[in-house]
Design an enzyme around this catalytic site. Sequence first.
Site, PDB file in Angstrom:
ATOM      1  CD  GLN A  32     -75.636 -62.928-108.510  1.00 50.33           C
ATOM      2  OE1 GLN A  32     -76.014 -63.841-107.781  1.00 50.33           O
ATOM      3  NE2 GLN A  32     -75.584 -63.040-109.828  1.00 50.33           N
ATOM      4  CG  ASP A  54     -70.140 -57.433 -97.363  1.00 51.43           C
ATOM      5  OD1 ASP A  54     -71.099 -57.815 -98.061  1.00 51.43           O
ATOM      6  OD2 ASP A  54     -69.101 -58.125 -97.227  1.00 51.43           O
ATOM      7  NE  ARG A  56     -66.721 -59.340 -99.319  1.00 49.77           N
ATOM      8  CZ  ARG A  56     -67.261 -59.577-100.513  1.00 49.77           C
ATOM      9  NH1 ARG A  56     -66.501 -59.708-101.568  1.00 49.77           N
ATOM     10  NH2 ARG A  56     -68.569 -59.647-100.656  1.00 49.77           N
ATOM     11  CE1 TYR A 162     -77.106 -71.058-100.122  1.00 49.30           C
ATOM     12  CE2 TYR A 162     -77.931 -72.250-102.027  1.00 49.30           C
ATOM     13  CZ  TYR A 162     -77.825 -71.081-101.311  1.00 49.30           C
ATOM     14  OH  TYR A 162     -78.412 -69.939-101.782  1.00 49.30           O
TER      15      TYR A 162
HETATM   16  C1  AKB Z   1     -76.139 -71.409-105.880  1.00 47.33           C
HETATM   17  O1  AKB Z   1     -75.900 -71.848-107.025  1.00 47.33           O
HETATM   18  O2  AKB Z   1     -75.646 -71.878-104.854  1.00 47.33           O
HETATM   19  C2  AKB Z   1     -77.112 -70.278-105.741  1.00 47.33           C
HETATM   20  C3  AKB Z   1     -78.514 -70.754-105.542  1.00 47.33           C
HETATM   21  C4  AKB Z   1     -79.210 -71.494-106.597  1.00 47.33           C
HETATM   22  O3  AKB Z   1     -79.078 -70.510-104.512  1.00 47.33           O
HETATM   23  N1  AKB Z   1     -77.067 -69.423-106.871  1.00 47.33           N
END
Ligand code: AKB
Length: 331
Positions: A32, A54, A56, A162
């Site tokens: 993105q 990338d 891909r 994350y």
């Molecule tokens: C996600 O939703 O994981 C990302 C972010 C907020 O880092 N867009």
Amino acid sequence: MRNVQVGIIRIFAEQKNYILKRRILIIGASGQIGTDLTTQLRKRYGNHKVIATDIREDDGTLGNEGPFEVLDAMDYKAIEDVVIRYEITDVYLLAAMLSATAEKFPMRAWNLNMNSLFNVLNLAKDKKIKKVFWPSSIAVFGPTTPKINTPQRTIMEPSTVYGISKQAGERWCEYYHEKYSVDVRSIRYPGLISYKTLPGGGTTDYAVDIYHKALKHSKYICFLKEETTLPMMYIDDAIRATLTIMEAPEEQIKVRSSYNLAGISFNPKEIAQSIKKQISNFEISYKPDFRQAIADSWPQSIDDTNAQKDWGWKNHTSLEEMTSIMIKNLR
Ligand code: AKB
């Protein structure tokens, strides 16, 4: 006095040399941020000076404009090879697994998000490249963080895979800057909204998907509750912030973990209302899933005073403007 003058002349000469020799490598260019950032960097510095890569194969978009290579962000030797071949000075590392997908594959997310960062930081530590951009996220904050106007420095106990990887990454960026003088710069992106790529496994991605579904089916089933307010930003603002922080003089970058960045805050009900103004028969319904807990752990709005003061950041695009742009372009 003469020594000072000689010193200043040397710094100017070095800076001029760096600008002339600047070659940019983007890792994860088809995602993105990369899709828009690559085009903007090429407009600024010339197509052949920006190498898009990338995991891909290129779908014909970025490879038509300039150099494109298939590259695995986890493969140090392969990155080093591209860096040497193209005489790279600046690296933008955009490859990452986002919040929703990372909950399903915790170890894969940790390995990708951390090892790719170490690969690039170590190249900079060994003076093979000069400057690094690495994106962090509002996901570094957690349920115990103040939710409104979240400060630059505050309680950070992320509860997602994350978020944990981004928080650890921020610590490593600061460490490499302090210990090895690595010029690494970073932004805590809010949820980003753009029309060139499809949603890519994030929690804030509902705010991209909703426009696609509104135009196709005039309805959308949202995986978050209607009152879930999150910090968001239109992609043009995010790209402008990225270019600005990377072009700022080194001494202006005072935060070497990652900068808070505020754009617009809205919830699913509010974005639906803004779409309804343009697509009058649009309907939204709600079916929250596991992503609700992720969203609930994040802030609602961000205090970005440091970015404003240090490198002149200001958001431009409002929710209504963004909706008009998204609908016009997706149509
Ligand atoms: C996600 O939703 O994981 C990302 C972010 C907020 O880092 N867009």
